[in-house]
Write a protein that holds these residues in place. Sequence first.
Motif, PDB file in Angstrom:
ATOM      1  N   ASP A 116       0.847  -1.195   0.000  1.00 23.59           N
ATOM      2  CA  ASP A 116       0.000   0.000   0.000  1.00 23.59           C
ATOM      3  C   ASP A 116       0.885   1.249   0.000  1.00 23.59           C
ATOM      4  OD1 ASP A 116      -2.577   1.335   0.203  1.00 23.59           O
ATOM      5  OD2 ASP A 116      -2.039   1.800   2.277  1.00 23.59           O
ATOM      6  N   TYR A 117       1.937   1.219   0.815  1.00 23.38           N
ATOM      7  CA  TYR A 117       2.866   2.363   0.917  1.00 23.38           C
ATOM      8  C   TYR A 117       3.623   2.573  -0.397  1.00 23.38           C
ATOM      9  CZ  TYR A 117       6.512   5.381   2.893  1.00 23.38           C
ATOM     10  OH  TYR A 117       7.371   6.435   3.146  1.00 23.38           O
ATOM     11  N   THR A 119       2.943   1.539  -3.431  1.00 24.30           N
ATOM     12  CA  THR A 119       2.058   1.906  -4.542  1.00 24.30           C
ATOM     13  C   THR A 119       1.768   3.402  -4.525  1.00 24.30           C
ATOM     14  OG1 THR A 119       1.023  -0.281  -4.549  1.00 24.30           O
ATOM     15  CG2 THR A 119      -0.190   1.487  -5.618  1.00 24.30           C
ATOM     16  N   LYS A 120       1.551   3.939  -3.353  1.00 22.13           N
ATOM     17  CA  LYS A 120       1.317   5.379  -3.224  1.00 22.13           C
ATOM     18  C   LYS A 120       2.557   6.181  -3.605  1.00 22.13           C
ATOM     19  CE  LYS A 120      -2.264   4.917   0.305  1.00 22.13           C
ATOM     20  NZ  LYS A 120      -2.604   5.067   1.748  1.00 22.13           N
ATOM     21  N   LYS A 121       3.735   5.538  -3.513  1.00 17.20           N
ATOM     22  CA  LYS A 121       4.982   6.187  -3.901  1.00 17.20           C
ATOM     23  C   LYS A 121       5.276   6.037  -5.396  1.00 17.20           C
ATOM     24  CE  LYS A 121       6.562   7.790   0.060  1.00 17.20           C
ATOM     25  NZ  LYS A 121       6.872   9.244   0.256  1.00 17.20           N
TER      26      LYS A 121
END
Length: 293
Positions: A116-117, A119-121
């Motif tokens: 999740d982290y 992917t947001k990056k």
Amino acid sequence: METLEQCPLCDNRHFEHHSIVRDHFLSGEEFTLVECPSCHLIFTNPRPKQTEIGVYYKSTDYISHSNKIKNITSIVYKLVRTYTLRKKYQLIQSLLGNRPEIHHLDYGSGTGHFIDYTTKKGWISKGYEPDKNALQHNNKTTRKLILHTLDSIQLNTYDVITLFHVLEHVHNLNKTIELLINQLKPNGVLLLALPNHKSFDAQHYNTHWAGYDVPRHLYHFNRKSVNSLAEQYGFKIDSVAPMPFDSYYVSMLSEKYLGNSMTLIRGLFSGLKSNKKARANGEYSSLIYILRK
């Protein structure tokens, strides 16, 4: 239960007795650890069969597969996780450089926080997680990133594959490593985060060391055994990075297993001492091994 007649890493048929460790976390059962003198891998033997191991995970206190906060240990775990997500990302980003796209597989993605982290990056991240309880805690966005079968993992696809405290759990050690290596691009990186039984906290707590976590942990690695693994598959250990927060969490659990009071204070003190010694000898409670061809 199944008894291994040969080393799950190098196939050597001669083992040496290492220790007997109790499952302090759940069942209270005792398990035997043996060591292979050839590749230096320590492994649980006998061990539950793959079809039977699930009962040893059936606890709401298994924090890595749950988002619930129940006690001081889980509070500390979750606070530290927020920090370590960023550190993991920064470490891998520094290894891969300025690639236009980073394709990432997190094998054993648990509750999905890391993918999740990343992917947001901007990474193109996927996760693989067989545990249904862990999958229930993924948010709706993360669920779309989870591969539910190994057949979904494509050949030569990923720039980096991460296993954060996962490899010690898999029954088919060599089969898993072969599978993952085949999914890496030619210049890909394999990251293995593993408990280190050569650390001070491991030596200090001995059979009460929470890092053994039998029988959920089937293998118990150190630098020598990881080096043997890497060489067997034509890889080398490019570098090793510490996971300094693990010593505090593992020490708190170990204090609990000893039946001591003030587990937080005792654990923090022991974790601090372990990290101080590790700054001199490199033997942190957990280590991240960066493997390349």
